[in-house]
Design a protein around this motif. Sequence first.
Motif, short mmCIF file in Angstrom:
data_model
loop_
_atom_site.label_atom_id
_atom_site.label_comp_id
_atom_site.label_asym_id
_atom_site.label_seq_id
_atom_site.Cartn_x
_atom_site.Cartn_y
_atom_site.Cartn_z
N THR A 235 30.19 20.19 -15.26
CA THR A 235 29.66 19.06 -14.51
C THR A 235 28.76 19.59 -13.40
O THR A 235 28.92 20.72 -12.95
CB THR A 235 30.79 18.22 -13.87
N ALA A 236 27.85 18.77 -12.96
CA ALA A 236 26.91 19.18 -11.92
C ALA A 236 27.49 19.04 -10.52
O ALA A 236 26.83 19.42 -9.55
CB ALA A 236 25.62 18.35 -12.04
N GLY A 237 28.70 18.54 -10.41
CA GLY A 237 29.32 18.38 -9.11
C GLY A 237 30.40 17.31 -9.19
O GLY A 237 30.46 16.54 -10.16
N TYR A 238 31.23 17.28 -8.16
CA TYR A 238 32.29 16.26 -8.12
C TYR A 238 32.58 15.89 -6.67
O TYR A 238 32.74 16.77 -5.81
CB TYR A 238 33.57 16.76 -8.78
N HIS A 239 32.66 14.59 -6.41
CA HIS A 239 33.19 14.10 -5.14
C HIS A 239 33.57 12.64 -5.33
O HIS A 239 32.76 11.81 -5.74
CB HIS A 239 32.18 14.23 -4.01
N ASP A 276 19.42 8.42 -8.73
CA ASP A 276 19.20 8.86 -10.11
C ASP A 276 20.14 10.01 -10.45
O ASP A 276 20.68 10.08 -11.58
CB ASP A 276 17.74 9.30 -10.28
N TYR A 277 20.35 10.90 -9.49
CA TYR A 277 21.26 12.02 -9.70
C TYR A 277 22.67 11.53 -9.99
O TYR A 277 23.34 12.01 -10.92
CB TYR A 277 21.25 12.89 -8.43
N VAL A 278 23.14 10.57 -9.22
CA VAL A 278 24.48 10.04 -9.42
C VAL A 278 24.59 9.33 -10.76
O VAL A 278 25.59 9.44 -11.46
CB VAL A 278 24.85 9.09 -8.26
N GLU A 279 23.54 8.63 -11.15
CA GLU A 279 23.58 7.85 -12.39
C GLU A 279 23.40 8.69 -13.64
O GLU A 279 24.17 8.58 -14.59
CB GLU A 279 22.48 6.77 -12.35
N ALA A 283 27.08 14.93 -12.73
CA ALA A 283 27.90 14.94 -11.52
C ALA A 283 28.83 13.74 -11.50
O ALA A 283 28.44 12.61 -11.84
CB ALA A 283 27.00 14.93 -10.28
N LEU A 284 30.07 13.98 -11.10
CA LEU A 284 31.08 12.93 -11.04
C LEU A 284 31.22 12.49 -9.58
O LEU A 284 32.00 13.03 -8.82
CB LEU A 284 32.42 13.45 -11.57
N ILE A 285 30.41 11.52 -9.20
CA ILE A 285 30.32 11.08 -7.81
C ILE A 285 30.60 9.58 -7.77
O ILE A 285 29.91 8.81 -8.43
CB ILE A 285 28.93 11.35 -7.23
N GLY A 286 31.59 9.18 -6.99
CA GLY A 286 31.87 7.75 -6.87
C GLY A 286 33.34 7.48 -6.67
O GLY A 286 34.10 8.34 -6.23
N SER A 287 33.75 6.28 -7.00
CA SER A 287 35.16 5.89 -6.92
C SER A 287 35.92 6.51 -8.10
O SER A 287 35.31 6.94 -9.09
CB SER A 287 35.29 4.38 -6.97
N PRO A 288 37.26 6.56 -8.03
CA PRO A 288 38.01 7.07 -9.17
C PRO A 288 37.67 6.36 -10.48
O PRO A 288 37.53 7.02 -11.52
CB PRO A 288 39.46 6.83 -8.75
N GLN A 289 37.52 5.05 -10.45
CA GLN A 289 37.21 4.34 -11.68
C GLN A 289 35.83 4.72 -12.22
O GLN A 289 35.65 4.86 -13.44
CB GLN A 289 37.27 2.82 -11.43
N GLN A 290 34.86 4.92 -11.35
CA GLN A 290 33.53 5.33 -11.80
C GLN A 290 33.57 6.72 -12.42
O GLN A 290 32.90 6.99 -13.42
CB GLN A 290 32.55 5.30 -10.62
#
Length: 384
Positions: A235-239, A276-279, A283-290
């Motif tokens: 993955t390109a990142g996680y938060h 665009d990066y998040v979408e 990278a796994l960026i967002g709420s747990p469900q996202q």
Amino acid sequence: MKFLLSTLIVHAPHPITGEVTSTSRRFAQVVEKALLAEELGFDGFGVGERHERPFISSSPTVVLSHLAALTRTIRLFTTVTTLSLLDPVRAYEDYATLDHLSGGRLELIIGKGNGSAQRELFDVTPEDQWDRNAESYEVFRTIWRQDKVTVDTRFRPPLRDAEVWPRPLQQPVRVWHGSATSQASVDLAARYGDPLFSANVTHAIEPYAELIRYYRERWAHYGHDPARLAVGSGTAGYHARPNSQDAVKAWEPAYAGYLAMQNRLGTAPVFPTLEDYVERSSALIGSPQQVIEKVHRYHEAFGHSVVNILADPLGVPDDEQRASLELFQSQIAPVLRRDLPDPPWPWAPALAPEAPALASEAPALAPEAPVLAPEKPTEQELVP
């Protein structure tokens, strides 16, 4: 599904403040992150290998050996071992030793590596790097399985009834093939019936999905059991935060670092905005469900059973990252473990007949060994 935390041990300025930690402190951070990964319940911790700026991961076996003495259960990965640059005999000696020191918790991801500086350092050319990678792996693989080895080689002296010691603990060690852009590594993995690990970092999903489709085709071509095929994905990142807007806001410094890197390379960013990066990135960026929904979406394309999360999001404070990793294990991992399959083999090591039946039966390895001291930075090495 299984989950790894890994680091390439980037040693670079903070993307906002420009502050650079000392080399000693940077290694201490790696140790702390590995201990945290085991504490939280990650299945593996990986250390990469690079031989050029801005990385200080040139000796992964040394780092992993230190981690082996400080941990008990977590599997220890190389992410990746750059076999195109290494003498396979020497690499075998190092990793067979680490196999014993870790109680059979070693797992390798191999690859040719990248970057012109490290190719020049080891006198490897773009024209021969893939052949070197294949030859080194074939020699490494043979030594791991045979007590005496005879093999003709192009890139190192041939071996004639060679004995290489120590003999390993696991028989065999599991080797994944790291794949980013080339069908050569994909074909090598399929040829030997080995699992594939897609880098899945730089681009959107399509080119990686295409390589994985090719892997499945070559796997069938070589006549392997389709039930034994396994794919991992980076993955390109996680938060993650309970609120997705907070997660995206916290990732702004890391994204600024991404844009700065593209600017230094003189290339247009693949993902020109943070949104665009998040979408579109991995990278796994967002709420747990996202995060859960995104892993499911990638699974539909990849069919993967292992996810690798980068341990070092530059710019995210340590306490916030810890909270994010705790959120992953409490709200994200349980759902993904329930919904998505594990690799088609036991996660525990396959030990040689004379070895203890379980890694936990191996001799205890210095549980009281100290973690590197978190001293204040003393070096100001500006790394581009």
